[in-house]
Design an enzyme around this catalytic site. Sequence first.
Site, short mmCIF file in Angstrom:
data_model
loop_
_atom_site.label_atom_id
_atom_site.label_comp_id
_atom_site.label_asym_id
_atom_site.label_seq_id
_atom_site.Cartn_x
_atom_site.Cartn_y
_atom_site.Cartn_z
N CYS A 86 -27.16 -44.68 -10.86
CA CYS A 86 -28.40 -44.10 -10.39
C CYS A 86 -29.64 -44.55 -11.30
CB CYS A 86 -28.27 -42.53 -10.30
SG CYS A 86 -29.41 -41.52 -9.36
N HIS A 195 -22.66 -41.58 -7.45
CA HIS A 195 -22.13 -41.17 -8.77
C HIS A 195 -20.71 -41.02 -8.80
CE1 HIS A 195 -25.95 -39.68 -10.43
NE2 HIS A 195 -26.50 -39.76 -9.19
N GLU A 197 -18.91 -40.62 -11.29
CA GLU A 197 -18.46 -39.54 -12.32
C GLU A 197 -18.59 -38.44 -11.69
OE1 GLU A 197 -21.47 -41.07 -11.94
OE2 GLU A 197 -22.97 -39.50 -12.78
#
Lengths: 230, 83
Positions: A86, A195, A197
């Site tokens: 990002c 994302h 994560e």
Amino acid sequence: MKTAVIVFPGSNCDQDMYYAIKDGLGEEVDYVWHAETSLDGYDAIMIPGGFSYGDYLRSGAIARFAGIMPAVIKAAEQGKPVLGVCNGFQILLEAGLLPGAMLKNKHLKFICETVNLKVENNETQFTTLYDKDEVIRIPIAHGEGNYFCDDATLKELEENNRIVFTYSGENPNGSRADIAGIINPAGNVLGMMPHPERAADALLGSDDGLRLFQSILNHWRESTHAAYTS
Amino acid sequence: MKKVKVYITLKESVLDPQGQAVMQSLHNMDYKDVKDVRIGKYIELLMEDSADVAEQVDTVCDKLLANTVIENYRYEIEEEVHS
């Protein structure tokens, strides 16, 4: 594998990244403040999402000149895995570690939703645990993820299999060629808008992102094992 | 001292979603004569007098102020009158 998560003023996905590595992978991880100047001793570098320096001027434009960035560039040149997610991707573009630039989303909205991503290249050190063309569910959360590059760059990316992830189905932000993530020619610097994560635990709705971190760990184990035995 | 006025614009080949939204709004307000809107940035720098002001401005535009993948820049250098 010892991992550094770079923290800029305005980073807000640093803790997600930290816990994906600490709890998801079970590996050692540190936060490294942007004013530090060395990444010696780290095996992998993560540049997390957020709004570094308030996104002033352009996303990533000011972070690109932070004190830690020469060390990030050095780590990239040494072949260490560098992952920018990002805002991290935007910083890698501004730093010139990856080609192209980000524009505002086509429909101007900040988009926060889980999207379908297609794994275009599963032969990178970040994607070996995915199948080629596998569709995975990963969240996006950005206002400027409309990837732009000129025709020559796009051709180069396509011909060398450097487009790692594309949006499957509807393209949420208008990015060129549905690009969601690209890699450098050496194959150790990956930038992606989605994302992983935030999708590292089934409790969070998807653990499709965890295999990206596991792929990095597997590659690191194989390369260090090869170094010991050769 | 020199006042430097820097104008940063999106390259012609790059779509400007902000400009498109503003144009749509203007059309909704009935300003139908507006045929295109492109949004850019205007930055003022106050700089010490030196022989290489233009050179320095080029450098900071290339390095930081503009992203030349998607943006063009031009600038004007004026004498800053002290009050």
